[in-house]
Design a protein around this motif. Sequence first.
Motif, PDB file in Angstrom:
ATOM      1  N   VAL A  55       0.385  -1.089  -0.107  1.00  0.00           N
ATOM      2  CA  VAL A  55      -0.325   0.001  -0.034  1.00  0.00           C
ATOM      3  C   VAL A  55       0.690   1.582   0.509  1.00  0.00           C
ATOM      4  O   VAL A  55       0.408   2.494   0.385  1.00  0.00           O
ATOM      5  CB  VAL A  55      -0.982  -0.006   1.114  1.00  0.00           C
ATOM      6  CG1 VAL A  55      -1.992  -1.072   1.089  1.00  0.00           C
ATOM      7  CG2 VAL A  55      -0.232   0.289   2.398  1.00  0.00           C
ATOM      8  N   SER A  56       1.821   1.061  -0.048  1.00  0.00           N
ATOM      9  CA  SER A  56       2.791   2.524   0.123  1.00  0.00           C
ATOM     10  C   SER A  56       3.014   3.384  -1.643  1.00  0.00           C
ATOM     11  O   SER A  56       3.077   3.029  -2.752  1.00  0.00           O
ATOM     12  CB  SER A  56       4.279   1.304  -0.260  1.00  0.00           C
ATOM     13  OG  SER A  56       5.327   3.161  -0.531  1.00  0.00           O
ATOM     14  N   ILE A  57       2.763   4.044  -0.932  1.00  0.00           N
ATOM     15  CA  ILE A  57       2.674   5.320  -1.654  1.00  0.00           C
ATOM     16  C   ILE A  57       3.975   5.537  -2.771  1.00  0.00           C
ATOM     17  O   ILE A  57       4.053   6.784  -3.530  1.00  0.00           O
ATOM     18  CB  ILE A  57       1.883   7.483  -1.335  1.00  0.00           C
ATOM     19  CG1 ILE A  57       2.295   6.875  -0.088  1.00  0.00           C
ATOM     20  CG2 ILE A  57       0.520   6.713  -1.146  1.00  0.00           C
ATOM     21  CD1 ILE A  57       2.557   8.863   0.427  1.00  0.00           C
ATOM     22  N   GLU A  58       4.996   5.433  -2.027  1.00  0.00           N
ATOM     23  CA  GLU A  58       5.977   5.504  -2.624  1.00  0.00           C
ATOM     24  C   GLU A  58       6.763   4.774  -4.077  1.00  0.00           C
ATOM     25  O   GLU A  58       5.958   3.884  -3.747  1.00  0.00           O
ATOM     26  CB  GLU A  58       7.258   4.825  -1.510  1.00  0.00           C
ATOM     27  CG  GLU A  58       7.200   6.478  -0.835  1.00  0.00           C
ATOM     28  CD  GLU A  58       8.648   6.027   0.681  1.00  0.00           C
ATOM     29  OE1 GLU A  58       8.772   7.013   1.009  1.00  0.00           O
ATOM     30  OE2 GLU A  58       8.747   5.661   1.120  1.00  0.00           O
ATOM     31  N   ASN A  59       7.393   4.582  -5.122  1.00  0.00           N
ATOM     32  CA  ASN A  59       7.745   3.912  -5.269  1.00  0.00           C
ATOM     33  C   ASN A  59       8.331   3.017  -5.617  1.00  0.00           C
ATOM     34  O   ASN A  59       9.670   2.935  -6.927  1.00  0.00           O
ATOM     35  CB  ASN A  59       7.310   4.763  -7.357  1.00  0.00           C
ATOM     36  CG  ASN A  59       7.489   3.794  -8.379  1.00  0.00           C
ATOM     37  OD1 ASN A  59       7.013   2.745  -7.815  1.00  0.00           O
ATOM     38  ND2 ASN A  59       7.616   4.169  -9.490  1.00  0.00           N
TER      39      ASN A  59
END
Length: 133
Positions: free
Chosen positions: A75-79
């Motif tokens: 669910v990370s918003i970082e790539n």
Amino acid sequence: MVQTFGALNNETTKFQFKLKLTTLTKRGMGKLHLVILVTFKDGIPPDQIDQLIKQYANLVNLIEPMKAFHWGENVSIENYHQGFTHVFESTFDSTEGVAEYIDHPAHVEYANTLIPQLEKFLAVDYKPEKLSP
């Protein structure tokens, strides 16, 4: 320590992994966590993924050294996930427990069911450490 399921039937790799576990045991290793990052192949239906996760979770009931199982979706918003979509974490009381888990027929059967459904995976065993003040 990194271990891939794809080599479960490779006796040399199993020996090398057990040798690493033996070395860690001599260093006084205690509780261990096994973290597996996976990406399922395109086209695997969500209900089949759910079934595979339930089967994985059930290994806690079949393999005594496996003390706990947790999982979740990325669910990370970082790539920075490198395409990994799911995380599985298992807890063991000892390195011997991990070795027993790896060789257990229920684990081998499950791994041989799971692996063909995966695009890629990464497995890491680690010992939780507390930071001293």
